[in-house]
Design an enzyme around this catalytic site. Structure first.
Site, PDB file in Angstrom:
ATOM      1  N   TYR A   1       7.172  -9.749   6.775  1.00 42.01           N
ATOM      2  CA  TYR A   1       7.145  -8.310   6.995  1.00 42.01           C
ATOM      3  C   TYR A   1       7.720  -7.984   8.371  1.00 42.01           C
ATOM      4  CZ  TYR A   1       3.985  -7.317   3.042  1.00 42.01           C
ATOM      5  OH  TYR A   1       3.428  -7.169   1.797  1.00 42.01           O
TER       6      TYR A   1
ATOM      7  N   ASP B   1       0.829  -1.203   0.000  1.00 43.31           N
ATOM      8  CA  ASP B   1       0.000   0.000   0.000  1.00 43.31           C
ATOM      9  C   ASP B   1       0.862   1.251   0.000  1.00 43.31           C
ATOM     10  OD1 ASP B   1      -2.345  -1.477   0.061  1.00 43.31           O
ATOM     11  OD2 ASP B   1      -2.512  -1.410   2.247  1.00 43.31           O
TER      12      ASP B   1
END
Length: 285
Positions: free
Chosen positions: A125, A64
Site C-alpha cells: 500500500y 474500506d
C-alpha cells in the site's frame, strides 16, 4: 479447506484498479450500497448474458470505503463454455459497461492452485500526505491527506523501523472475532517527493482491519513532534488498542500491488495462508 476449481469451470485472474471515493468499500453489502465487487459482478453478469447467475469474485485485499486501488487482484470461476465464448471480447465489453471509476486491465486463465487472496505473499500500500501550509492540490484532494503541522520524515522513518517484522499488531488493528492480529510487516518507509508530498510505503504478508491507517496515524504524531520516535514501538509492545492511536482518513490510501510466488508454489502458499498463526513461544490456547 479445499479450493479446487469445480469440474466444468475455469479460474480467471482479474487485474483491476479503482478510485474508491464513491464506493462503500470493496465487499458487497446487504443494504445495497455501491461497492466495487457488486459493480463488477453486475457488469460481468450483463456482458456475458448470464441473467440471474452471479459469478462471485474473490479479492486479494478487501478495501474500506474511500480507499483506492491501482494494483488490485481478484479471481472468478466461470463455466468453461462461457469463458470460451466471451474470452476475446470480455475485457472490452466490461470497459463499456463499468463506471469510469473502476477499470479491469486484464483477464487471464489462472495457473493451477491460484487463489487471489490466499496465494498472495504480500500486499503493498501507499499512503500519501502533505504538510503544505496551503493545503492539498485540488486535483489530488481525493488521494492525498492534508496534515496541518510540519512533518519530520526522518523522525517518522526512525519510528517506523521499530515496527518492521513479525509482531502481534493488536494495538493497531480493529479486532475481529476468531481472527489473528499477527502479521509480518516487511516494509514501512516514508519519502518526501519533489512536490512536497510524503509517500509512505507499507508492505506486509497481510493486513488486519485498520492496520495501515492506524500505523500512519501514529507516525504522523511522531512527525509533527507530538510524540517521540520510540512511542509507536511502545504502543505495539503494549498489545492493546490505545485511544491515542488515530486512524487517519481513508482517501490517502491506495493498494498499489499484490505479490504472488512462482506458479509451482501457489498451491502450497494457498494452504499455508489459511493456517492461523501464533508468535514463537506463544501458547496454543
Amino acid at each position: 479447506m479445499s479450493d479446487e476449481v469445480q469440474p466444468g469451470f475455469v479460474r480467471v485472474r482479474m487485474d483491476l484498479s479503482y478510485d474508491g471515493s464513491e464506493f462503500s468499500g470493496w465487499a458487497k453489502q446487504a443494504r445495497g450500497q455501491r461497492t466495487v465487487q457488486a459493480e463488477i459482478e453486475d457488469a460481468l453478469r450483463t456482458v456475458t448474458r448470464s441473467k440471474a447467475t452471479t459469478y462471485e469474485l474473490t479479492v486479494a485485499g478487501r478495501t474500506d470505503a474511500g480507499v483506492h486501488a491501482r494494483g488490485q487482484v481478484a479471481h472468478v470461476d466461470l463455466p468453461v463454455e462461457l469463458w470460451a465464448e466471451h474470452q476475446e471480447k470480455l475485457l472490452k465489453r466490461l470497459a463499456g459497461r463499468l463506471s469510469k471509476d473502476v477499470r479491469v486491465w486484464s483477464l487471464t486463465e489462472a495457473p493451477e492452485g491460484f487463489n487471489a487472496r490466499f496465494s498472495a505473499i504480500w500486499r503493498r500500500y501507499a499512503y500519501r500526505v502533505t504538510d503544505n501550509p496551503g493545503g492539498v492540490d485540488p486535483l489530488l484532494r481525493h488521494h492525498v491527506l492534508w496534515h496541518d503541522w510540519p512533518l519530520d520524515v526522518d523522525a517518522m522513518n526512525e519510528a517506523a523501523q521499530r515496527l518492521v517484522g513479525e509482531h502481534d499488531f493488536a494495538a493497531y488493528c480493529k479486532k475481529r472475532e476468531g481472527a489473528t492480529t499477527i502479521r509480518t510487516l516487511q516494509e514501512l518507509s516514508l519519502v518526501r517527493g519533489d512536490d512536497g508530498i510524503i509517500t509512505a510505503t507499507v508492505r506486509a504478508d497481510a493486513f488486519c482491519h485498520n492496520m495501515v491507517r492506524s500505523l500512519i496515524g501514529t507516525l504522523l504524531f511522531v512527525g509533527d513532534g507530538h510524540r517521540e520516535p520510540d512511542w509507536p514501538g511502545k504502543v505495539l509492545a503494549a498489545g492493546v488498542r490505545d485511544s491515542a492511536v488515530h486512524v487517519v482518513r481513508p482517501h490517502g490510501l491506495t493498494l498499489e500491488e499484490v505479490g504472488y510466488p512462482a506458479d509451482e508454489l501457489l498451491a502450497a502458499r494457498n494452504k499455508e495462508a489459511r493456517n492461523k498463526r501464533s508468535l514463537p513461544g506463544a501458547g496454543c490456547c
